[in-house]
Design a protein around this motif. Structure first.
Motif, PDB file in Angstrom:
ATOM      1  N   HIS A   1      45.899  -2.361  17.499  1.00  0.00           N
ATOM      2  CA  HIS A   1      46.516  -3.518  16.925  1.00  0.00           C
ATOM      3  C   HIS A   1      46.348  -4.457  17.777  1.00  0.00           C
ATOM      4  O   HIS A   1      46.078  -5.656  17.404  1.00  0.00           O
TER       5      HIS A   1
ATOM      6  N   VAL B   1      51.254  -7.244   6.557  1.00  0.00           N
ATOM      7  CA  VAL B   1      49.820  -6.784   6.289  1.00  0.00           C
ATOM      8  C   VAL B   1      49.880  -5.439   6.631  1.00  0.00           C
ATOM      9  O   VAL B   1      50.477  -4.830   7.496  1.00  0.00           O
TER      10      VAL B   1
ATOM     11  N   TRP C   1      51.481  -5.287  10.236  1.00  0.00           N
ATOM     12  CA  TRP C   1      52.232  -6.516  10.933  1.00  0.00           C
ATOM     13  C   TRP C   1      53.087  -7.097   9.764  1.00  0.00           C
ATOM     14  O   TRP C   1      52.942  -6.953   8.866  1.00  0.00           O
TER      15      TRP C   1
ATOM     16  N   MET D   1      41.383 -11.670  17.153  1.00  0.00           N
ATOM     17  CA  MET D   1      41.468 -12.693  16.263  1.00  0.00           C
ATOM     18  C   MET D   1      41.953 -13.919  16.604  1.00  0.00           C
ATOM     19  O   MET D   1      41.739 -14.958  16.231  1.00  0.00           O
TER      20      MET D   1
ATOM     21  N   PHE E   1      48.046  -1.863   7.056  1.00  0.00           N
ATOM     22  CA  PHE E   1      46.661  -1.062   7.613  1.00  0.00           C
ATOM     23  C   PHE E   1      46.922   0.427   7.454  1.00  0.00           C
ATOM     24  O   PHE E   1      47.156   1.092   8.725  1.00  0.00           O
TER      25      PHE E   1
ATOM     26  N   LYS F   1      43.026  -5.877  18.228  1.00  0.00           N
ATOM     27  CA  LYS F   1      42.573  -6.515  17.063  1.00  0.00           C
ATOM     28  C   LYS F   1      43.077  -7.816  17.105  1.00  0.00           C
ATOM     29  O   LYS F   1      42.463  -9.003  16.788  1.00  0.00           O
ATOM     30  N   ILE F   2      44.583  -8.115  17.278  1.00  0.00           N
ATOM     31  CA  ILE F   2      45.107  -9.454  17.170  1.00  0.00           C
ATOM     32  C   ILE F   2      44.615 -10.463  18.234  1.00  0.00           C
ATOM     33  O   ILE F   2      44.493 -11.610  17.941  1.00  0.00           O
TER      34      ILE F   2
ATOM     35  N   ASP G   1      44.671 -15.548   8.061  1.00  0.00           N
ATOM     36  CA  ASP G   1      43.226 -15.379   8.606  1.00  0.00           C
ATOM     37  C   ASP G   1      42.950 -13.713   8.330  1.00  0.00           C
ATOM     38  O   ASP G   1      41.632 -13.225   8.076  1.00  0.00           O
ATOM     39  N   GLU G   2      43.701 -12.807   8.294  1.00  0.00           N
ATOM     40  CA  GLU G   2      43.455 -11.383   8.050  1.00  0.00           C
ATOM     41  C   GLU G   2      43.342 -11.518   6.287  1.00  0.00           C
ATOM     42  O   GLU G   2      42.502 -10.499   6.166  1.00  0.00           O
ATOM     43  N   VAL G   3      44.262 -12.007   5.733  1.00  0.00           N
ATOM     44  CA  VAL G   3      44.434 -11.573   4.053  1.00  0.00           C
ATOM     45  C   VAL G   3      44.331 -12.573   3.167  1.00  0.00           C
ATOM     46  O   VAL G   3      44.241 -12.360   2.027  1.00  0.00           O
TER      47      VAL G   3
ATOM     48  N   LEU H   1      47.799 -16.283  11.728  1.00  0.00           N
ATOM     49  CA  LEU H   1      47.109 -14.909  12.143  1.00  0.00           C
ATOM     50  C   LEU H   1      47.028 -14.171  10.896  1.00  0.00           C
ATOM     51  O   LEU H   1      46.163 -13.386  10.429  1.00  0.00           O
ATOM     52  N   ILE H   2      48.365 -14.266   9.963  1.00  0.00           N
ATOM     53  CA  ILE H   2      48.248 -13.230   8.925  1.00  0.00           C
ATOM     54  C   ILE H   2      47.146 -13.807   7.749  1.00  0.00           C
ATOM     55  O   ILE H   2      46.499 -13.022   7.172  1.00  0.00           O
TER      56      ILE H   2
END
Length: 418
Positions: free
Chosen positions: A86, A49, A56, A93, A51, A89-90, A40-42, A37-38
């Motif tokens: 959030h 992470v 997160w 994702m 925001f 959002k998660i 995929d975001e960064v 998950l992390i």
């Protein structure tokens, strides 16, 4: 709460952290993909992470993700919306992985000895030390999700007042926040099974968790001598590299974080959605604020309570929640409740909330707290929805409904499922 910033005084800021499980959307089996998950975001396997005002982070196990305020927020009002954004959002994702977030303090069906995978990336040395000493595959490590509340103090005097007040409120918190009545596919008979497991997960070194309710120490010097140094000495033979000689080792229900001038409350089970969490947090904060302000009795009176007396009540509330009967008139008097010989914890909470909290301008939070006070904590409502002798299908049905509540930001009511 993030690293140390400008000094905040009592109730000038709040740090909130919420832990959620990642599970399969169909089977509810835990999915150890927080690192994915992390990534995929960064595009990297990092622990945090950011925001803006939210962040997160990873936890010990790979199927849990923590959402948190990046820096102390000056008010709890409206904070549920930031967390809910959030969550949404998660969940979006996670769709490509056929996964989603699941609330509550413990996964009802997880087998931690077979399904636990530890975070393998940065900061792994700390996790490996815990695993070597305690074996982190049990429920007490791999399956306990909570909401943490950080409250700041500006100096030693403020620390003493805050610690005295928090210690009195700790035994009452599970009556509002318990959300873990099922473990290993069975009703445990306790409303807060997470806390019962939590208090035993480091029995090998009793100094780490103590009685969960902290000892009556009210200065930084005394806290270091009577709690931290004893704990560090006890763990040292098991931790030759010294990686656990830090304040985070402390596993009491509220821990002093002198590195950030805050006390962190750790015994709040995560609720079905952020609006319910904020209802619990606002009730807890209002109570602590009233005690610090000596609304009913002086701080000196609060400081007289030893941890054994408070822990006895705490354990009763872990089992029975709001239905626990308090026979200790001295304790009831500390909250200014004029009742007969005794009262239930639920009756005491209704009194405290009526005296300390005005939620007229927060209708959604007010609704959530009203459900908790009138229908019981989330555990009680889960038990009601499951019925007697529930099987795996019943558990699956109810916890899928709880996942929907989380996704929609709703409140779980057994006869009105989300």
């Amino acid at each position: 709460m993030s690293t140390k910033t400008a000094t905040l005084h009592l109730f000038e800021g709040y740090g909130v952290e919420m832990e959620y499980m990642i599970v399969d959307r169909d089977t509810l089996q835990v999915r150890p993909i927080t690192d994915q998950l992390i990534y995929d975001e960064v595009g990297a396997y990092v622990s945090d992470v950011e925001f803006g005002k939210m962040a997160w982070s990873n936890e010990l196990v790979l199927h849990v993700v923590e959402l948190k305020t990046q820096t102390p927020t000056h008010t709890l009002i409206g904070l549920e919306n930031d967390f809910q954004e959030h969550v949404k959002k998660i969940n979006q994702m996670l769709e490509k992985h056929n996964a989603m977030l699941l609330p509550t303090g413990a996964h009802p069906l997880m087998n931690p000895f077979e399904e636990t995978k530890l975070w393998p990336h940065e900061h792994n040395a700390v996790y490996e030390a815990y695993n070597r000493i305690f074996d982190c595959r049990g429920h007490g490590w791999a399956n306990l999700q909570s909401t943490h509340l950080n409250l700041p103090f500006g100096n030693d005097e403020e620390f003493g007042k805050l610690h005295a007040a928090i210690r009195m409120v700790l035994p009452l918190i599970p009556a509002l926040a318990a959300s873990s009545p099922v473990l290993d596919g069975k009703l445990s008979g306790l409303l807060d099974t997470r806390l019962d497991v939590y208090r035993h997960n480091q029995d090998k070194i009793p100094a780490i968790a103590g009685k969960v309710v902290p000892e009556p120490v009210f200065t930084q010097k005394d806290y270091r001598e009577q709690i931290l140094n004893r704990m560090y000495a006890a763990v040292a033979p098991h931790d030759p590299e010294g990686v656990l000689q830090e304040e985070f080792l402390n596993s009491r229900g509220a821990i002093a974080r002198f590195d950030r001038n805050a006390i962190e409350i750790r015994i709040i089970d995560i609720q079905e959605s952020p609006v319910a969490d904020l209802a619990v947090l606002q009730a807890v904060v209002a109570t602590i604020q009233a005690l610090v302000g000596e609304r009913w009795v002086g701080i000196d009176k609060l400081k007289q309570w030893d941890e054994n007396r408070l822990s006895d009540l705490f354990l009763q509330v872990v089992r029975s929640g709001q239905e626990t009967v308090i026979n200790d008139r001295d304790f009831i008097d500390c909250f200014g409740f004029d009742c007969e010989d005794n009262c239930t914890v639920g009756e005491l909470w209704k009194h405290i909330v009526a005296e300390t909290l005005n939620l007229e301008e927060q209708p959604h939070v007010a609704h959530a707290l009203n459900v908790i006070l009138s229908r019981g904590c989330l555990s009680k409502r889960i038990v009601e929805a499951l019925g007697e002798n529930p099987g795996e299908e019943d558990i699956h049905r109810v916890y899928l409904s709880l996942a929907r509540c989380l996704g929609q930001g709703g409140v779980f009511i057994p006869d009105k499922p989300c």
